[in-house]
Design an enzyme around this catalytic site. Sequence first.
Site, PDB file in Angstrom:
ATOM      1  N   ARG A   1       6.443  11.638   2.117  1.00 40.93           N
ATOM      2  CA  ARG A   1       6.484  13.100   2.261  1.00 40.93           C
ATOM      3  C   ARG A   1       6.147  13.554   3.681  1.00 40.93           C
ATOM      4  O   ARG A   1       6.568  14.625   4.113  1.00 40.93           O
ATOM      5  CB  ARG A   1       5.578  13.751   1.205  1.00 40.93           C
ATOM      6  CG  ARG A   1       6.270  13.794  -0.147  1.00 40.93           C
ATOM      7  CD  ARG A   1       5.312  13.965  -1.288  1.00 40.93           C
ATOM      8  NE  ARG A   1       4.737  12.692  -1.681  1.00 40.93           N
ATOM      9  CZ  ARG A   1       3.600  12.550  -2.330  1.00 40.93           C
ATOM     10  NH1 ARG A   1       2.898  13.603  -2.649  1.00 40.93           N
ATOM     11  NH2 ARG A   1       3.167  11.349  -2.663  1.00 40.93           N
TER      12      ARG A   1
ATOM     13  N   GLU B   1      -8.483   2.072  -4.262  1.00 41.53           N
ATOM     14  CA  GLU B   1      -9.547   2.021  -5.262  1.00 41.53           C
ATOM     15  C   GLU B   1      -9.612   0.605  -5.863  1.00 41.53           C
ATOM     16  O   GLU B   1     -10.680   0.026  -6.002  1.00 41.53           O
ATOM     17  CB  GLU B   1      -9.243   3.062  -6.339  1.00 41.53           C
ATOM     18  CG  GLU B   1     -10.443   3.411  -7.166  1.00 41.53           C
ATOM     19  CD  GLU B   1     -10.115   4.499  -8.176  1.00 41.53           C
ATOM     20  OE1 GLU B   1      -9.035   5.110  -8.067  1.00 41.53           O
ATOM     21  OE2 GLU B   1     -10.949   4.706  -9.069  1.00 41.53           O
TER      22      GLU B   1
HETATM   23  P1  AMP Z   1      -5.367   8.601   0.658  1.00 44.20           P
HETATM   24  O1  AMP Z   1      -5.033   7.364   1.448  1.00 44.20           O
HETATM   25  O2  AMP Z   1      -6.303   8.332  -0.473  1.00 44.20           O
HETATM   26  O3  AMP Z   1      -5.872   9.721   1.545  1.00 44.20           O
HETATM   27  O4  AMP Z   1      -4.027   9.079  -0.057  1.00 44.20           O
HETATM   28  C1  AMP Z   1      -3.086   9.820   0.641  1.00 44.20           C
HETATM   29  C2  AMP Z   1      -1.692   9.454   0.251  1.00 44.20           C
HETATM   30  O5  AMP Z   1      -1.510   9.398  -1.158  1.00 44.20           O
HETATM   31  C3  AMP Z   1      -0.739  10.526   0.733  1.00 44.20           C
HETATM   32  O6  AMP Z   1       0.456   9.916   1.241  1.00 44.20           O
HETATM   33  C4  AMP Z   1      -0.488  11.396  -0.462  1.00 44.20           C
HETATM   34  O7  AMP Z   1       0.820  11.892  -0.447  1.00 44.20           O
HETATM   35  C5  AMP Z   1      -0.763  10.489  -1.648  1.00 44.20           C
HETATM   36  N1  AMP Z   1      -1.597  11.139  -2.699  1.00 44.20           N
HETATM   37  C6  AMP Z   1      -2.883  10.798  -3.010  1.00 44.20           C
HETATM   38  N2  AMP Z   1      -3.352  11.567  -4.006  1.00 44.20           N
HETATM   39  C7  AMP Z   1      -2.373  12.413  -4.354  1.00 44.20           C
HETATM   40  C8  AMP Z   1      -2.243  13.496  -5.298  1.00 44.20           C
HETATM   41  N3  AMP Z   1      -3.245  13.834  -6.127  1.00 44.20           N
HETATM   42  N4  AMP Z   1      -1.076  14.173  -5.352  1.00 44.20           N
HETATM   43  C9  AMP Z   1      -0.058  13.847  -4.522  1.00 44.20           C
HETATM   44  N5  AMP Z   1      -0.108  12.857  -3.621  1.00 44.20           N
HETATM   45  C10 AMP Z   1      -1.234  12.138  -3.509  1.00 44.20           C
END
Ligand code: AMP
Length: 180
Positions: A65, A102
């Site tokens: 995205r 996780e």
């Molecule tokens: P993080 O590495 O945990 O910060 O996760 C970020 C990535 O996961 C991004 O590319 C987001 O698009 C996706 N992502 C994580 N959680 C969600 C969520 N609740 N809804 C949509 N996309 C998410």
Amino acid sequence: MNLEDLQNELNATIRNIPDFPKPGIQFKDITTLLNNAKVFTMLMEFLESRYKEFHLDYIAGIESRGFIFGAALATRLGVGFVPIRKKGKLPFTTVVEKYALEYGFDEVEIHIDAFRNIENSKVLLIDDLIATGGTAEASIKLINSIGGNCIEACFLLKLLGFDAFDKIKQYTEVFTILDV
Ligand code: AMP
């Protein structure tokens, strides 16, 4: 463009999908923002006016995205776009960064010569959402490891309940439009 108006429009157009892709996760679905021409344009106008002052050399977007918002913004600012992809998708020589999830780990990569045309390039990192910050941290490391200088990381949404900013602030500035 007023930030509060934009926040209200984003709140009204981004769709919440409970229990996707697995139970307990509330997925933020930005497709309902993308197919709303008025709000998508409003968002891009806002980002253009913020970032034109930065005199960027490149925008790097995180798969997938981050590609949509990053590429649209890059053409508005007249700068190049660089994709940061999940491992195994980029065809040329890459640099890889592993990061913890996780459960288990994931890897992102970038083409080693992505910033070859401009020395010490000023790079903006962009994605739709930051949760733990793991993907963003790995992406910033990639940018900086191949001669880029990540000057800011921009996210439309910041998921509450994570300490992502602490993780990212040690590397670069962080800008988010809406806490969700
Ligand atoms: P993080 O590495 O945990 O910060 O996760 C970020 C990535 O996961 C991004 O590319 C987001 O698009 C996706 N992502 C994580 N959680 C969600 C969520 N609740 N809804 C949509 N996309 C998410």
